[in-house]
Write a protein that holds these residues in place. Sequence first.
Motif, PDB file in Angstrom:
ATOM      1  N   PRO A  12      -2.146   7.047   1.562  1.00 52.93           N
ATOM      2  CA  PRO A  12      -1.795   7.760   2.802  1.00 52.93           C
ATOM      3  C   PRO A  12      -1.880   6.841   4.023  1.00 52.93           C
ATOM      4  N   SER A  13      -1.134   7.194   5.063  1.00 59.34           N
ATOM      5  CA  SER A  13      -1.048   6.353   6.265  1.00 59.34           C
ATOM      6  C   SER A  13      -2.410   6.127   6.907  1.00 59.34           C
ATOM      7  N   ARG A  14      -3.239   7.169   6.978  1.00 56.25           N
ATOM      8  CA  ARG A  14      -4.543   7.014   7.635  1.00 56.25           C
ATOM      9  C   ARG A  14      -5.426   6.024   6.882  1.00 56.25           C
ATOM     10  N   GLN A  15      -5.312   6.010   5.537  1.00 51.70           N
ATOM     11  CA  GLN A  15      -6.109   5.067   4.757  1.00 51.70           C
ATOM     12  C   GLN A  15      -5.558   3.647   4.877  1.00 51.70           C
TER      13      GLN A  15
ATOM     14  N   GLY B 103       8.558   4.040   7.868  1.00 54.38           N
ATOM     15  CA  GLY B 103       9.947   4.469   8.024  1.00 54.38           C
ATOM     16  C   GLY B 103      10.913   3.310   7.883  1.00 54.38           C
ATOM     17  N   LYS B 104      10.538   2.153   8.430  1.00 59.28           N
ATOM     18  CA  LYS B 104      11.392   0.966   8.325  1.00 59.28           C
ATOM     19  C   LYS B 104      11.470   0.490   6.867  1.00 59.28           C
TER      20      LYS B 104
ATOM     21  N   MET C 165       0.831  -1.209   0.000  1.00 61.74           N
ATOM     22  CA  MET C 165       0.000   0.000   0.000  1.00 61.74           C
ATOM     23  C   MET C 165       0.866   1.260   0.000  1.00 61.74           C
ATOM     24  N   THR C 166       2.011   1.189   0.667  1.00 59.96           N
ATOM     25  CA  THR C 166       2.933   2.321   0.673  1.00 59.96           C
ATOM     26  C   THR C 166       3.467   2.574  -0.731  1.00 59.96           C
TER      27      THR C 166
ATOM     28  N   SER D 192      -1.808   4.967  14.642  1.00 60.60           N
ATOM     29  CA  SER D 192      -1.181   5.759  13.576  1.00 60.60           C
ATOM     30  C   SER D 192       0.338   5.701  13.654  1.00 60.60           C
ATOM     31  N   LYS D 193       0.875   5.793  14.863  1.00 56.68           N
ATOM     32  CA  LYS D 193       2.331   5.784  15.023  1.00 56.68           C
ATOM     33  C   LYS D 193       2.925   4.473  14.516  1.00 56.68           C
ATOM     34  N   THR D 194       2.191   3.363  14.691  1.00 54.69           N
ATOM     35  CA  THR D 194       2.662   2.069  14.196  1.00 54.69           C
ATOM     36  C   THR D 194       2.864   2.107  12.688  1.00 54.69           C
ATOM     37  N   ILE D 195       1.903   2.711  12.003  1.00 51.49           N
ATOM     38  CA  ILE D 195       1.973   2.793  10.535  1.00 51.49           C
ATOM     39  C   ILE D 195       3.166   3.651  10.113  1.00 51.49           C
TER      40      ILE D 195
END
Length: 336
Positions: free
Chosen positions: A7-10, A34-35, A1-2, A26-29
């Motif tokens: 977007p992260s929220r979706q 980032g990883k 998906m990235t 959200s922070k998990t996403i």
Amino acid sequence: MTRSGIPSRQILSSLRQSNPKLQAVSKTIYNTKGKIQKDNLAGRTMIQALFEELCQGDFTFDVAYDQNGHLTHLFFAHPFSSILTKSYTNVFVMDCTYKTNKYKMPLLDIIGVSSFNSSFYSCFAFLEKEGEGDYIWALHNFSKILGPTCHPFVIVSDRELTLMNAIKVVFPSTTNLLCVWHIEKNILANCKPYFDTQDDWTTFLSTWNEVINSQDEEAFNEAWKLVELLYKDKEKVLCYIQKTWLPFKERFVHAWTENCAHFGNRVSSRAKGAHGKLKKYLQVSTGDLYQVKNKICLAIENEFKEITIQLSSERIRIPHHNYNNYFFKELITKVS
């Protein structure tokens, strides 16, 4: 998906729908994305990764540095974009867009026009500034894609004098048309305050459009004389038009523009639409050049597939309206 630019929220919403017991927030996403980016870089800097992918991906690209070794210009064209550019060389629209990267570099977006009258991204250039030299550098790289003997019929732009001068230098045989919509917006901003009522302004616009739509030079002269006669008390309005737009009348008045093959392209709205579409992929204006390049490529690849599918469809579709007769029998399935 990235990789698809979601977007992260979706992404989080999609994951929660597939797994209602998901404990991610959200922070998990953001941490996971980032990883993913860190793994993709594999210890390389953003610039190293950018240049390696440009080289390995058969991109057409060029860079320029200042005396301190800092990157000041980056030009690149996706291989798919180069295919389309070489196929449809007649008309291009050029315009800069902003707020695309954290370095605040203007992005020159060159848009082509396909045989379906649809737009496609031809190439991109991150510039240090919007100077004539910067544009000349970008257009020279663009000309390498077209080939040494190929010049576009028409390039449509706004009244950006440095870009107009650069086009004249790099493509001397190309007609540079000015966007009539842009002209109207500028006249609205600079002239409307001098008219007391909306009816007066509407009448003036109608008279000015007669000037733009003049079919020959004689009709243009008559239409402009009428404007001077009717609005002789609007000295500032006449002065603005005479100094700002009439020196470039050959670039937007029908009497001259209809002598070149612009295929109906007399506005730069294609570029504005392409900017908007691109920024939906970018999502933020704080990405580095590597991130921006990847999202631009995503937009180009989706666009290329759409045009390819449309082209394939046109090749097998037999038109029945007015063409399915003996006179055109040798053209059916041959000409799309």
